[in-house]
Design an enzyme around this catalytic site. Sequence first.
Site, PDB file in Angstrom:
ATOM      1  N   GLU A  55       0.847  -1.206   0.000  1.00  8.10           N
ATOM      2  CA  GLU A  55       0.000   0.000   0.000  1.00  8.10           C
ATOM      3  C   GLU A  55       0.876   1.246   0.000  1.00  8.10           C
ATOM      4  OE1 GLU A  55      -0.177   2.140   2.833  1.00  8.10           O
ATOM      5  OE2 GLU A  55      -0.319   0.892   4.647  1.00  8.10           O
ATOM      6  N   ARG A  80       1.404  -2.150  12.224  1.00  9.93           N
ATOM      7  CA  ARG A  80       0.718  -3.159  11.406  1.00  9.93           C
ATOM      8  C   ARG A  80       0.146  -2.578  10.107  1.00  9.93           C
ATOM      9  NH1 ARG A  80       0.631  -7.703  14.247  1.00  9.93           N
ATOM     10  NH2 ARG A  80      -0.796  -8.727  12.776  1.00  9.93           N
ATOM     11  N   CYS A  85       7.272  -0.918  -2.394  1.00  7.88           N
ATOM     12  CA  CYS A  85       8.445  -1.783  -2.590  1.00  7.88           C
ATOM     13  C   CYS A  85       9.659  -1.382  -1.765  1.00  7.88           C
ATOM     14  CB  CYS A  85       8.805  -1.886  -4.061  1.00  7.88           C
ATOM     15  SG  CYS A  85       9.385  -0.354  -4.833  1.00  7.88           S
ATOM     16  N   HIS A 122      11.388   0.308  -9.429  1.00 10.91           N
ATOM     17  CA  HIS A 122      11.020  -0.795  -8.539  1.00 10.91           C
ATOM     18  C   HIS A 122      12.261  -1.377  -7.879  1.00 10.91           C
ATOM     19  CE1 HIS A 122       8.900  -4.073  -6.777  1.00 10.91           C
ATOM     20  NE2 HIS A 122       9.468  -4.985  -7.534  1.00 10.91           N
ATOM     21  N   ASP A 137      11.265 -10.723  -3.556  1.00  9.17           N
ATOM     22  CA  ASP A 137      10.529  -9.484  -3.784  1.00  9.17           C
ATOM     23  C   ASP A 137       9.201  -9.537  -3.044  1.00  9.17           C
ATOM     24  OD1 ASP A 137       9.418  -7.149  -4.654  1.00  9.17           O
ATOM     25  OD2 ASP A 137       9.339  -7.689  -6.777  1.00  9.17           O
TER      26      ASP A 137
END
Length: 285
Positions: A55, A80, A85, A122, A137
């Site tokens: 997210e 939490r 990435c 990324h 990943d």
Amino acid sequence: MWSGDELDLDAYLARIGFPGGSGDAADAGETRELRPDLETLYAVHRAHTAAIAFESLDVLLGRPVALDLKSIEAKLVHDRRGGYCYEQNSLLAAALERIGFEVSGRGARNRTRGDSVTAVTHAVLVVTVEGEPWLCDAGFGHQGPREPLPLGRPGAEVRQGEWTYRVREEEGGVLVLCLLRGDTWRDLYAFSPQQYHPVDYVVLNHYSSSHPASSFVGRLVVQYPGQRVRRALVGRELTRLHPDGRAERETVGADELLAVLDREFGLRLPDRDAAELVRIHRAGD
């Protein structure tokens, strides 16, 4: 390199539901010994991707995304939350380094957006176990792998639950992660052998979290690589992706947003953040 010595490993293991975390064996006065072997790599990677959603809500809320380990640990482990990435793979890298693995970074180009060449935005990891490199990943969202993939056997098909991946090699040593959807192989991203360091991800993170052209700026993005059904909420569209290639879509309104985040992605935000997120979602109607 990844500040693994600063990580509260017990808290991380408890967060991902891994045996030996502070909520498990530690309660009995002992912590399971972790070895830098392939079995442990698979288990940690699988547990991490199952527990922590992808997210970028902080970007939508106009907040900076910090990449120092203590900030990532506070957000993804203790609060939490999920992350994208740079956060996900920085946390995974720190845990693997702490356990004793050899971990290095790579920068990848997203290939899910058509044939145009995209910038390197990324972050992925390469973990070497007994001389063999493995792609790890935890931060590519709903289409990403749930387990490590071998890099020393280009073209080999790897089954992960009901999903199949392979890594193929292109000219210049470029490796491409591919996902089988239905009967069609689709490129997910490509990366070169050049090593990336945490400071490189700080630069990429600045673009991804603040540049107007970033796919995360001004848009809600939450994803989860389920064991069978993969789920993605982008803007107002919730997509459920099936292994046979089917995609089910529905619109999520502001009144049901928080329930969807909880039910589909395991995300519960503090009241103030939740209210602001709903306000932003409703403003786009």
